[in-house]
Every structure is written in structure tokens, then in C-alpha cells.
Write a protein that holds these residues in place. Structure first.
Motif, short mmCIF file in Angstrom:
data_model
loop_
_atom_site.label_atom_id
_atom_site.label_comp_id
_atom_site.label_asym_id
_atom_site.label_seq_id
_atom_site.Cartn_x
_atom_site.Cartn_y
_atom_site.Cartn_z
N ILE A 21 27.76 49.91 24.58
CA ILE A 21 28.84 50.70 25.16
C ILE A 21 28.92 50.48 26.66
CG2 ILE A 21 29.64 53.05 25.59
CD1 ILE A 21 30.09 52.12 22.74
N LEU A 22 27.77 50.47 27.32
CA LEU A 22 27.73 50.28 28.76
C LEU A 22 28.33 48.94 29.15
CD1 LEU A 22 26.59 51.70 31.36
CD2 LEU A 22 24.60 50.19 31.12
N SER A 23 28.04 47.91 28.36
CA SER A 23 28.53 46.57 28.70
C SER A 23 30.05 46.48 28.63
CB SER A 23 27.93 45.53 27.74
OG SER A 23 28.50 45.65 26.46
N SER A 24 30.64 47.28 27.72
CA SER A 24 32.09 47.23 27.59
C SER A 24 32.79 48.05 28.66
CB SER A 24 32.51 47.71 26.20
OG SER A 24 32.11 49.05 26.00
N THR A 25 32.16 49.16 29.09
CA THR A 25 32.81 50.03 30.07
C THR A 25 32.47 49.65 31.51
OG1 THR A 25 30.98 51.62 29.94
CG2 THR A 25 32.84 51.95 28.46
N ILE A 26 31.34 48.98 31.72
CA ILE A 26 30.94 48.63 33.08
C ILE A 26 31.91 47.63 33.69
CG2 ILE A 26 29.46 46.64 32.55
CD1 ILE A 26 27.42 47.78 34.51
N VAL A 27 32.62 46.91 32.82
CA VAL A 27 33.56 45.88 33.29
C VAL A 27 34.89 46.49 33.70
CG1 VAL A 27 34.71 43.72 32.63
CG2 VAL A 27 32.44 44.23 31.76
N ALA A 28 35.20 47.70 33.19
CA ALA A 28 36.54 48.26 33.39
C ALA A 28 36.92 48.32 34.86
CB ALA A 28 36.60 49.66 32.76
N ASN A 29 36.04 48.87 35.70
CA ASN A 29 36.36 48.99 37.13
C ASN A 29 36.13 47.70 37.90
OD1 ASN A 29 37.25 51.65 37.05
ND2 ASN A 29 35.20 52.47 37.33
N ALA A 30 35.45 46.74 37.26
CA ALA A 30 35.25 45.45 37.92
C ALA A 30 36.41 44.49 37.65
CB ALA A 30 33.94 44.81 37.44
N LEU A 31 37.21 44.76 36.62
CA LEU A 31 38.25 43.82 36.23
C LEU A 31 39.29 43.54 37.32
CD1 LEU A 31 39.00 44.45 32.46
CD2 LEU A 31 38.14 42.38 33.54
N PRO A 32 39.80 44.54 38.03
CA PRO A 32 40.74 44.21 39.11
C PRO A 32 40.14 43.24 40.13
CG PRO A 32 40.86 46.55 38.62
CD PRO A 32 39.70 46.01 37.84
N THR A 33 38.85 43.42 40.48
CA THR A 33 38.19 42.50 41.41
C THR A 33 38.01 41.12 40.78
OG1 THR A 33 37.00 44.35 42.42
CG2 THR A 33 36.14 42.15 42.82
N MET A 35 39.86 39.78 38.40
CA MET A 35 41.17 39.13 38.34
C MET A 35 41.59 38.61 39.72
SD MET A 35 42.20 39.19 35.18
CE MET A 35 40.46 38.92 34.80
N ASP A 36 41.22 39.34 40.75
CA ASP A 36 41.54 38.92 42.11
C ASP A 36 40.82 37.62 42.45
OD1 ASP A 36 42.28 38.72 44.72
OD2 ASP A 36 41.29 40.55 45.40
N GLN A 37 39.51 37.55 42.17
CA GLN A 37 38.72 36.39 42.56
C GLN A 37 38.92 35.18 41.65
OE1 GLN A 37 34.61 37.25 43.30
NE2 GLN A 37 35.04 39.01 44.62
N GLN A 42 48.13 40.06 34.85
CA GLN A 42 48.03 41.25 34.00
C GLN A 42 47.74 40.85 32.56
OE1 GLN A 42 48.24 44.59 34.73
NE2 GLN A 42 47.78 44.96 32.57
N THR A 43 48.29 39.75 32.10
CA THR A 43 48.01 39.26 30.75
C THR A 43 46.55 38.87 30.62
OG1 THR A 43 50.28 38.45 30.52
CG2 THR A 43 48.64 37.57 29.00
N ASP A 44 46.00 38.19 31.62
CA ASP A 44 44.58 37.84 31.61
C ASP A 44 43.71 39.09 31.59
OD1 ASP A 44 45.20 35.11 31.77
OD2 ASP A 44 45.28 35.18 33.96
N PHE A 45 44.11 40.08 32.36
CA PHE A 45 43.40 41.36 32.40
C PHE A 45 43.28 41.95 30.99
CE2 PHE A 45 43.23 45.94 32.59
CZ PHE A 45 42.42 46.25 33.68
N ALA A 46 44.40 41.97 30.28
CA ALA A 46 44.39 42.54 28.93
C ALA A 46 43.52 41.72 27.99
CB ALA A 46 45.82 42.63 28.39
N TRP A 47 43.53 40.39 28.16
CA TRP A 47 42.80 39.54 27.22
C TRP A 47 41.30 39.53 27.46
CZ3 TRP A 47 42.91 37.29 22.65
CH2 TRP A 47 44.12 37.30 21.98
N VAL A 48 40.85 39.86 28.65
CA VAL A 48 39.41 40.02 28.86
C VAL A 48 38.89 41.16 27.98
CG1 VAL A 48 37.62 40.67 30.53
CG2 VAL A 48 39.39 39.05 31.17
N SER A 440 54.45 34.22 35.01
CA SER A 440 54.17 34.58 33.62
C SER A 440 53.59 35.96 33.47
CB SER A 440 53.18 33.55 33.02
OG SER A 440 51.98 33.53 33.75
N GLY A 441 53.35 36.65 34.56
CA GLY A 441 52.79 37.99 34.47
C GLY A 441 52.72 38.63 35.82
N ALA A 442 52.64 39.94 35.84
CA ALA A 442 52.55 40.67 37.10
C ALA A 442 51.23 40.36 37.78
CB ALA A 442 52.67 42.17 36.82
N THR A 443 51.28 40.05 39.06
CA THR A 443 50.07 39.68 39.78
C THR A 443 49.20 40.90 40.05
OG1 THR A 443 49.19 38.66 41.78
CG2 THR A 443 51.19 39.96 42.03
#
Length: 546
Positions: A21-33, A35-37, A42-48, A440-443
């Protein structure tokens, strides 16, 4: 087993479940960073998120069937080892495709941990007492869900960087592996092993194809909803799933237990699980994004802002679990949880980029409370209707459909949000005299944007997030309808199903015999005539028991 013995046996199992559970939720707040790096959209965000959920969903029934055939303890340990490998790969990812591959490996392992945890609990604890321990599992899930965003946000803001959101789970997984070795002691009854590999392949292919279609249909650079590509994908999905159903009716040990899931309680529980899965995964995925991208919160702050939802989840899981154990009634908590979920998501569907954060927190607390009351009790309702030898398959089926619903929800809602956000950004740019650039997607890369444009992008993500929650609220109405039609069968006090009437009464035992598929090694008879009538209507004529 005494309460102390059960807790000792579950220590390592709950530690492994917590790690997943931790592994799946620990990424949630890291995903915007991330995706930035890694220059994701937004499509990539959803597919991670979707890649992990898809692998989880496709493999959960396989793990559930393996749990009925092989040593459950060994299977849990294998899934932990797979999880460690996927986490290390994800930590070293330098591109979006490489990260997606690592997330698939993590998803395979998480499917095992989810299915096996439910199967082991069903093997050693009677349904009447299982509510308490399901509440404990719900509490572990809530703590992992709460700790993940907080820990992930802290790591991203620290010198360690986002890669350690994956690495940090490795020592936790190794620790749970050691705990399992010394604390989990369950008897395994050897039986001839036969896994439905053809059904597994058809299942994974059909689910993958439909999710790929809904993720990219209607987006710039891909294909329209009504197009040759869409027709081929939808048609291919129908063919694959039809072939799956045909295969499952022919094999001796199907990966999807059709004879179980077509019964009234499991069928309605599965329908409700799909709706709950969409609400759960969509809410947890996009809530952190709303706080960071739309409200400008840091990853750590976003983790703190999600605490009301987690607190509600924890309270709902623990309270309903204790009450189910005390009174043996579960339907009232499913109905109440569904209502709270609809209300909470509906209110959250009214938010914008300017809504008071205290108000947003109160809304998320309400739907978190509903989630906590529903998730474990849906599994409990199904486990109460099957024999121990089918616990793995039945639990895996419920978890599978819930995760498929979540994966589909994240993919579809992600595509809708991408389109919505892109349109809002284009409208905002047009108002200040800037011609929008195609894409192809919102930045999600805000670091290099000029201040006026950044304001427009943040507002677009804030207003677009409301669409996600409102659609989730509408979908959850289906869950409420499903649980209202469920027949509440009293929770049995025995681990397995047993005969309670003399064999000399051929007519009286017909309903109990018909409660399960032919070949069941044990049957249950229920005193209430209404329950007997329901069983006969659902299953049909009884067959002799062995």
C-alpha cells in the motif's frame, strides 16, 4: 486459534500488505515532480498509475487461484521478491517507458499481496470474527495510504529526491519477508496443481486492450472515439472476453470462478466493487495532483492536506469492522458507506482552484469514511458464501474487479481531465492574446512557464479536478443500488462451511446443497426459509455432495 495467535500469524502478512500500500501511495505526491523531470504529460501521469493497476488486476485472479493450489506463505514471499525488483527498477528510471515497465512489475507483486492477504485471513478466521481482522487490515491500509503521501512528500522535498520514493520501500519489503518467515504458520493441504494459463492470457489481453483504448481515444495525436482504430480495439476486446468466458466454462479449475461469481451476493458485490474501485483510485490519484498543481502546495503539504480523507478511511474501516464482529450484520455498513461516498464525492465535485481548503478537507473526510466502511466488508460478504477451498479464487475475483474498475477509472477520467484541462488552458491563453500550441496532452511542467501562463494552468487543473470527483459520485450510485439488492446472510462462526441438518432429510438439505457448485466438499444449510429460496433461485437444482 486465539486472538493472540491470529495476530501473531498476521504480523508479517500485514507488514507485507502495508509495504504494498505504501509503495502505491508514496508515489502520488511525487508524480508531479516525476512528470516535470521526465517531461511527462497528463496522459503519462495517468498511465504511471494505470500500468500498476492493470498489472495488479490482470494477475490478482492468477494469484488467487495459486493460493488455492500452492503454499500461501511461499507465494507471499515470492510476490515480495518480485516487488523489490520492480521498486529498484522504478528508482533508476530515466524515461517514462522504463518507469511504466517497472510499475507493471510492481503491480504484478501487489496483485499477489492483495489476493493472498485476503485468502490467508479467510483460511484461518471464521467470517463472524473476520470483521475485526478485516478492520485491522483496513486500518493498515489507511495508515499506509496516509503515511505514503506524507513520506513521499518529505522525500521529494529533501535532498534524496523522488527516486527514493521507490528505494525506501525495499528495506520495508525485506523486513516483512523476514517477519513472514517466522510468524506466519498455516497448514497447506496439497492438491493437484492446475492453473488456467489460457484463461489468464485472455483475461490480461482483453483488459489491457480496452484500457489502452479508453486512455488514448479522442486525444490529439491518437485516434477518435469513433474510428477504425476504436472499432478494432473494442471488437478485439469483445472477442477476447467472449473467448475467456467460453474457456472458463470448459476448464476444470477456471481462473475466474464463474460458478461462484454468478451467485447473487458475489455478483452484486463485484458490481459494487467496480464502482468503489473507480472512486478509490481516482480520488487518491487526482487529489494530490489538485493540491500540488492547482493550489501550489509542496509535496509535503499535499500529503498533510490528504489526511482528512485518510482519517475518514481509517475511522470507517475500524468502526465498521468492530461492529460487524459484534453484531454479525454487514449490509447496513455497506449501504451507509455507499451513501457517504456519494455525498462526499458529490461535494468534492463542486471544488475549484479557489475553494477554501478546510471545506475541501471536510468533503474528502466524508468520502474517506464511506470508502473505509465498504472496501473490506464487500470482501467479507463474498467470503461468507464460499467454502475455504475457494476462498482464494473468490477473494481474488472481488479484488480483480475492484482493481479493474480503478484502472479503467484512472485511465478514462485521466483522458477526460486531460481534454478538459487542455480546453481550459486554451481558453485562458486566448483571453490574454496568446495562441495555444498543439500537443497530445495538458502539460505538467510549470517551472519554465511565465507567471501569467502559470496562473492559467493552475486554474485549469483546479477547475478540471472537479469533473473527476463528480463523475466518480455518479458512478458510485451503481454501488449503492447493488448493495441495496444484496441479501444479508448471517455470518457463520465456523471457518469452513458445515452441514447443520441430518443427511436423512433429502428435501430439507436441497437449498444448502445448491448453495455451491457441484463438487463442493462441504455445504451449509440455512434455517431461514427466505435464504433457502434465494439460494435455490440463484444456483438452481442441487447436486449430490461428496
Amino acid at each position: 486459534m486465539t486472538h493472540r495467535q491470529v495476530l501473531q500469524a498476521l504480523t508479517g502478512l500485514l507488514a507485507a500488505f502495508f509495504t504494498a500500500i505504501l509503495s502505491s501511495t508514496i508515489v502520488a505526491n511525487a508524480l508531479p515532480t516525476i512528470m516535470d523531470q521526465l517531461h511527462g504529460t497528463q496522459t503519462d501521469f495517468a498511465w504511471v498509475i494505470t500500468a500498476s493497476l492493470l498489472a495488479n488486476a490482470a494477475t490478482t485472479p492468477i494469484w488467487g487461484k495459486l493460493a488455492d493450489l500452492f503454499d500461501k506463505k511461499l507465494l507471499v514471499q515470492v510476490s515480495i521478491i518480485i516487488f523489490v525488483g520492480g521498486s529498484v527498477m522504478a528508482g533508476f528510471a530515466t524515461t517514462i517507458p522504463f518507469l511504466l515497465t517497472a510499475r507493471v512489475i510492481q503491480g504484478i507483486a501487489m496483485g499477489g499481496l492483495t489476493a493472498l492477504a485476503q485468502a490467508i485471513i479467510g483460511t484461518i478466521i471464521a467470517p463472524r470474527e473476520r470483521g475485526r481482522y478485516s478492520g485491522y487490515m483496513g486500518a493498515v491500509m489507511a495508515v499506509g495510504t496516509a503515511g505514503g503521501p506524507l513520506l513521499g512528500g518529505y522525500i521529494v522535498d529533501s535532498p534524496l529526491g523522488w527516486r527514493w520514493t521507490f528505494f525506501v520501500c525495499v528495506p520495508l519489503a525485506v523486513l516483512s519477508l523476514l517477519l513472514l518467515q517466522f510468524t506466519l504458520k498455516i497448514e497447506h493441504i496439497r492438491r493437484p496443481a492446475k492453473v488456467d494459463w489460457v484463461g489468464s492470457l485472455l483475461l490480461a489481453s482483453g483488459v489491457s486492450l480496452i484500457l489502452i483504448w479508453v486512455s488514448f481515444a479522442g486525444q490529439a495525436g491518437y485516434y477518435d472515439w469513433i474510428s477504425v482504430q476504436s472499432a478494432l480495439m473494442v471488437g478485439g476486446t469483445v472477442v477476447l472476453l467472449a473467448a475467456l468466458i467460453w474457456v472458463e466454462t470448459k476448464v476444470s479449475q477456471p481462473i475466474i470462478p464463474l460458478k461462484i461469481i454468478v451467485q447473487r451476493t458475489p455478483a452484486l458485490a463485484i458490481i459494487a466493487s467496480v464502482s468503489v474501485g473507480i472512486a478509490m483510485f481516482a480520488a487518491s490519484t487526482y487529489l494530490g495532483q489538485y493540491y500540488q498543481v492547482a493550489r501550489g502546495a509542496t509535496p509535503t503539504e499535499a500529503g498533510l492536506l490528504t489526511l482528512p480523507m485518510i482519517a475518514g478511511n481509517l475511522a470507517g474501516a475500524v468502526f465498521s469492522g468492530q461492529m460487524v464482529t459484534r453484531y454479525g450484520k454487514w449490509k447496513r455498513f455497506l449501504v451507509g458507506g455507499a451513501i457517504l461516498l456519494i455525498v462526499g464525492l458529490g461535494f468534492t465535485g463542486t471544488i475549484s482552484h479557489e475553494t477554501n481548503l478546510t471545506l475541501v478537507g471536510s468533503y474528502t473526510f466524508i468520502f474517506g469514511l464511506g470508502l473505509g466502511m465498504m472496501m473490506q466488508n464487500l470482501v467479507l460478504a463474498v467470503q461468507n458464501t464460499v467454502a475455504v477451498k475457494d476462498i482464494g479464487s473468490a477473494s481474488g475475483a472481488v479484488a480483480f474487479f475492484r482493481t479493474v474498475g480503478g484502472a479503467a477509472g484512472v485511465a478514462v477520467l485521466g483522458a477526460l481531465m486531460s481534454t478538459r484541462v487542455a480546453n481550459l488552458i486554451n481558453e485562458g491563453l486566448a483571453k490574454i492574446g496568446i495562441k495555444p500550441a498543439g500537443g497530445s496532452g495538458a502539460t505538467m511542467d510549470l517551472t519554465s512557464l511565465p507567471a501569467p501562463v502559470k496562473v492559467i494552468v493552475r486554474a485549469a487543473y483546479g477547475d478540471g479536478a472537479a469533473l473527476i470527483f463528480m463523475i466518480s459520485a455518479i458512478i458510485t450510485v451503481v454501488a449503492l443500488i447493488a448493495v441495496l439488492f444484496m441479501k444479508e446472510i448471517p455470518l457463520r462462526r465456523t471457518i469452513d462451511m458445515v452441514d447443520t441438518k441430518p443427511a436423512a432429510e433429502p428435501g430439507a438439505g436441497s437449498a444448502g446443497a445448491g448453495r455451491h457448485a457441484a463438487g463442493s466438499e462441504s455445504v451449509v444449510t440455512v434455517a431461514e426459509e427466505s435464504l433457502e429460496s434465494m439460494a435455490d433461485a440463484v444456483v438452481g437444482a442441487p447436486e449430490p455432495t461428496k
